[in-house]
Write a protein that holds these residues in place. Structure first.
Motif, PDB file in Angstrom:
ATOM      1  N   ASP A 149      -1.533   9.685   4.003  1.00  0.00           N
ATOM      2  CA  ASP A 149      -1.588   8.233   3.841  1.00  0.00           C
ATOM      3  C   ASP A 149      -0.201   7.623   4.009  1.00  0.00           C
ATOM      4  OD1 ASP A 149      -4.307   8.293   3.334  1.00  0.00           O
ATOM      5  OD2 ASP A 149      -4.084   8.105   1.147  1.00  0.00           O
ATOM      6  N   ARG A 150       0.785   8.267   3.413  1.00  0.00           N
ATOM      7  CA  ARG A 150       2.172   7.770   3.516  1.00  0.00           C
ATOM      8  C   ARG A 150       2.627   7.740   4.977  1.00  0.00           C
ATOM      9  NH1 ARG A 150       6.668   6.360   1.148  1.00  0.00           N
ATOM     10  NH2 ARG A 150       8.650   7.240   1.806  1.00  0.00           N
ATOM     11  N   ARG A 210      14.104   1.599  10.367  1.00  0.00           N
ATOM     12  CA  ARG A 210      14.171   2.259   9.058  1.00  0.00           C
ATOM     13  C   ARG A 210      12.817   2.897   8.707  1.00  0.00           C
ATOM     14  NH1 ARG A 210      18.052  -0.090   6.866  1.00  0.00           N
ATOM     15  NH2 ARG A 210      17.219  -2.199   6.886  1.00  0.00           N
ATOM     16  N   SER A 211      11.717   2.181   8.973  1.00  0.00           N
ATOM     17  CA  SER A 211      10.381   2.736   8.689  1.00  0.00           C
ATOM     18  C   SER A 211      10.106   3.968   9.535  1.00  0.00           C
ATOM     19  CB  SER A 211       9.288   1.696   8.955  1.00  0.00           C
ATOM     20  OG  SER A 211       9.284   0.715   7.971  1.00  0.00           O
ATOM     21  N   TYR A 212      10.382   3.867  10.824  1.00  0.00           N
ATOM     22  CA  TYR A 212      10.151   5.014  11.699  1.00  0.00           C
ATOM     23  C   TYR A 212      11.043   6.188  11.312  1.00  0.00           C
ATOM     24  CZ  TYR A 212       7.471   1.979  14.882  1.00  0.00           C
ATOM     25  OH  TYR A 212       6.540   1.135  15.435  1.00  0.00           O
ATOM     26  N   SER A 213      12.292   5.910  10.968  1.00  0.00           N
ATOM     27  CA  SER A 213      13.228   6.984  10.608  1.00  0.00           C
ATOM     28  C   SER A 213      12.797   7.690   9.326  1.00  0.00           C
ATOM     29  CB  SER A 213      14.642   6.428  10.461  1.00  0.00           C
ATOM     30  OG  SER A 213      15.106   5.972  11.717  1.00  0.00           O
ATOM     31  N   GLN A 214      12.204   6.947   8.386  1.00  0.00           N
ATOM     32  CA  GLN A 214      11.719   7.569   7.148  1.00  0.00           C
ATOM     33  C   GLN A 214      10.641   8.615   7.432  1.00  0.00           C
ATOM     34  OE1 GLN A 214      10.298   4.611   4.423  1.00  0.00           O
ATOM     35  NE2 GLN A 214      12.319   3.730   4.084  1.00  0.00           N
ATOM     36  N   LEU A 233       3.556   4.238   6.780  1.00  0.00           N
ATOM     37  CA  LEU A 233       4.917   4.038   7.293  1.00  0.00           C
ATOM     38  C   LEU A 233       4.908   3.731   8.788  1.00  0.00           C
ATOM     39  CD1 LEU A 233       7.104   6.730   5.499  1.00  0.00           C
ATOM     40  CD2 LEU A 233       7.520   4.260   5.546  1.00  0.00           C
ATOM     41  N   GLU A 234       4.072   4.442   9.533  1.00  0.00           N
ATOM     42  CA  GLU A 234       4.013   4.185  10.975  1.00  0.00           C
ATOM     43  C   GLU A 234       3.469   2.784  11.258  1.00  0.00           C
ATOM     44  OE1 GLU A 234       2.455   6.050  15.204  1.00  0.00           O
ATOM     45  OE2 GLU A 234       1.991   7.130  13.343  1.00  0.00           O
ATOM     46  N   LEU A 235       2.410   2.417  10.560  1.00  0.00           N
ATOM     47  CA  LEU A 235       1.855   1.074  10.767  1.00  0.00           C
ATOM     48  C   LEU A 235       2.828  -0.010  10.310  1.00  0.00           C
ATOM     49  CD1 LEU A 235      -1.855   1.765   9.799  1.00  0.00           C
ATOM     50  CD2 LEU A 235      -0.987   1.104  12.049  1.00  0.00           C
ATOM     51  N   GLN A 236       3.559   0.244   9.236  1.00  0.00           N
ATOM     52  CA  GLN A 236       4.581  -0.693   8.792  1.00  0.00           C
ATOM     53  C   GLN A 236       5.643  -0.859   9.874  1.00  0.00           C
ATOM     54  OE1 GLN A 236       7.377   0.576   5.736  1.00  0.00           O
ATOM     55  NE2 GLN A 236       7.076  -1.391   4.685  1.00  0.00           N
ATOM     56  N   GLY A 237       6.084   0.247  10.454  1.00  0.00           N
ATOM     57  CA  GLY A 237       7.059   0.189  11.542  1.00  0.00           C
ATOM     58  C   GLY A 237       6.521  -0.595  12.731  1.00  0.00           C
ATOM     59  N   ASP A 238       5.245  -0.356  13.075  1.00  0.00           N
ATOM     60  CA  ASP A 238       4.623  -1.090  14.184  1.00  0.00           C
ATOM     61  C   ASP A 238       4.628  -2.595  13.918  1.00  0.00           C
ATOM     62  OD1 ASP A 238       4.087   1.432  15.257  1.00  0.00           O
ATOM     63  OD2 ASP A 238       1.928   1.343  14.838  1.00  0.00           O
ATOM     64  N   ALA A 245       0.822  -1.212   0.000  1.00  0.00           N
ATOM     65  CA  ALA A 245       0.000   0.000   0.000  1.00  0.00           C
ATOM     66  C   ALA A 245       0.855   1.261   0.000  1.00  0.00           C
ATOM     67  CB  ALA A 245      -0.933  -0.010   1.206  1.00  0.00           C
ATOM     68  N   LEU A 246       2.040   1.171   0.540  1.00  0.00           N
ATOM     69  CA  LEU A 246       2.912   2.337   0.618  1.00  0.00           C
ATOM     70  C   LEU A 246       3.194   2.933  -0.755  1.00  0.00           C
ATOM     71  CD1 LEU A 246       4.154   2.853   3.571  1.00  0.00           C
ATOM     72  CD2 LEU A 246       6.267   2.911   2.305  1.00  0.00           C
ATOM     73  N   SER A 247       3.371   2.080  -1.735  1.00  0.00           N
ATOM     74  CA  SER A 247       3.676   2.585  -3.081  1.00  0.00           C
ATOM     75  C   SER A 247       2.449   3.210  -3.746  1.00  0.00           C
ATOM     76  CB  SER A 247       4.247   1.466  -3.962  1.00  0.00           C
ATOM     77  OG  SER A 247       3.309   0.425  -4.091  1.00  0.00           O
ATOM     78  N   TYR A 248       1.259   2.951  -3.193  1.00  0.00           N
ATOM     79  CA  TYR A 248       0.036   3.523  -3.752  1.00  0.00           C
ATOM     80  C   TYR A 248      -0.533   4.644  -2.886  1.00  0.00           C
ATOM     81  CZ  TYR A 248       0.095  -0.602  -6.702  1.00  0.00           C
ATOM     82  OH  TYR A 248       0.446  -1.571  -7.587  1.00  0.00           O
ATOM     83  N   ALA A 249       0.215   5.101  -1.910  1.00  0.00           N
ATOM     84  CA  ALA A 249      -0.275   6.159  -1.026  1.00  0.00           C
ATOM     85  C   ALA A 249      -0.603   7.402  -1.857  1.00  0.00           C
ATOM     86  CB  ALA A 249       0.757   6.479   0.043  1.00  0.00           C
ATOM     87  N   HIS A 250      -1.845   7.867  -1.747  1.00  0.00           N
ATOM     88  CA  HIS A 250      -2.301   9.004  -2.555  1.00  0.00           C
ATOM     89  C   HIS A 250      -1.938  10.351  -1.962  1.00  0.00           C
ATOM     90  CE1 HIS A 250      -4.430   6.468  -5.324  1.00  0.00           C
ATOM     91  NE2 HIS A 250      -5.067   5.871  -4.324  1.00  0.00           N
ATOM     92  N   SER A 251      -1.686  10.378  -0.679  1.00  0.00           N
ATOM     93  CA  SER A 251      -1.391  11.660  -0.040  1.00  0.00           C
ATOM     94  C   SER A 251      -0.249  11.487   0.957  1.00  0.00           C
ATOM     95  CB  SER A 251      -2.624  12.193   0.685  1.00  0.00           C
ATOM     96  OG  SER A 251      -2.917  11.375   1.806  1.00  0.00           O
ATOM     97  N   ALA A 252       0.288  12.607   1.373  1.00  0.00           N
ATOM     98  CA  ALA A 252       1.348  12.569   2.388  1.00  0.00           C
ATOM     99  C   ALA A 252       0.817  11.985   3.691  1.00  0.00           C
ATOM    100  CB  ALA A 252       1.899  13.976   2.609  1.00  0.00           C
TER     101      ALA A 252
END
Length: 195
Positions: A28-29, A51-55, A33-38, A19-26
């Motif tokens: 959403d990104r 790395r996810s949190y740092s991004q 990213l936060e949920l990915q880090g979690d 889903a990250l590559s399809y994020a339509h807005s900042a």
């Protein structure tokens, strides 16, 4: 999120990564990213979680409150990975930002609890006790209307227990017993009021 709560962390992680590559807005990104880090953190993939949190810190739409929350999560990952010095630095930076720019009692209490738990590993019992007692002081003196009852029940006894543990490690058993007793009393009274 339902996959995550159902214990299907890997499937949820794959979906959020895609889903990250399809994020339509900042916004959403930031959320993805936060949920990915979690999810990476829960999966024990600490380097990837960091790395996810740092991004997230390069995202312009990250609010100061979100920045503090992500910093707390990043510090927690460092701690679980065994790097207590990095965890402490991130927690202290987050606490400084919180003290200066963000009015969020819940985050304050989370960070104070995390830092109070870290300092005994460095032999800094005085700082640990100071941090652990600062939380209950905030609860007594601050505006606690923003805290839901569950959060209040979580923080107050935890901070008192942290103070008790620190006092016990610093060979002050009477003071430690008083903190543990206060923690137990708080836990019992909040449990009784919840029913």
């Amino acid at each position: 999120k339902q996959l995550f709560y159902a214990g299907r962390v890997e499937t949820a992680l794959d979906l959020y990564t895609a889903a990250l590559s399809y994020a339509h807005s900042a916004r959403d990104r930031v959320e993805f990213l936060e949920l990915q880090g979690d999810l990476l953190n829960k999966s024990g993939e600490f380097e990837e979680a960091m790395r996810s949190y740092s991004q997230l810190f390069s995202e312009q739409s990250l609010s100061p409150q979100e920045r503090v929350r992500v910093m707390r999560k990043l510090g927690g990952v460092h701690q679980r990975a065994g790097d207590n010095d990095s965890a402490r630095k991130v927690f202290e930076e987050a606490l400084q930002l919180l003290d200066q720019r963000v009015d969020d009692l819940d985050e304050h209490l989370h960070l104070l609890n995390e830092l109070a738990a870290l300092h005994p590993s460095r032999g800094d019992f005085a700082q640990s006790t100071t941090l652990a007692t600062r939380g209950p002081e905030l609860l007594r003196s601050g505006d606690t209307a923003s805290l839901d009852p569950r959060t209040r029940r979580l923080h107050h006894p935890n901070l008192r227990s942290s103070a008790g543990s620190t006092l016990l490690l610093s060979f002050e058993p009477e003071a430690a017993a008083a903190e543990f007793l206060q923690s137990l009393t708080l836990s019992e009274s909040t449990r009784a009021s919840a029913h």
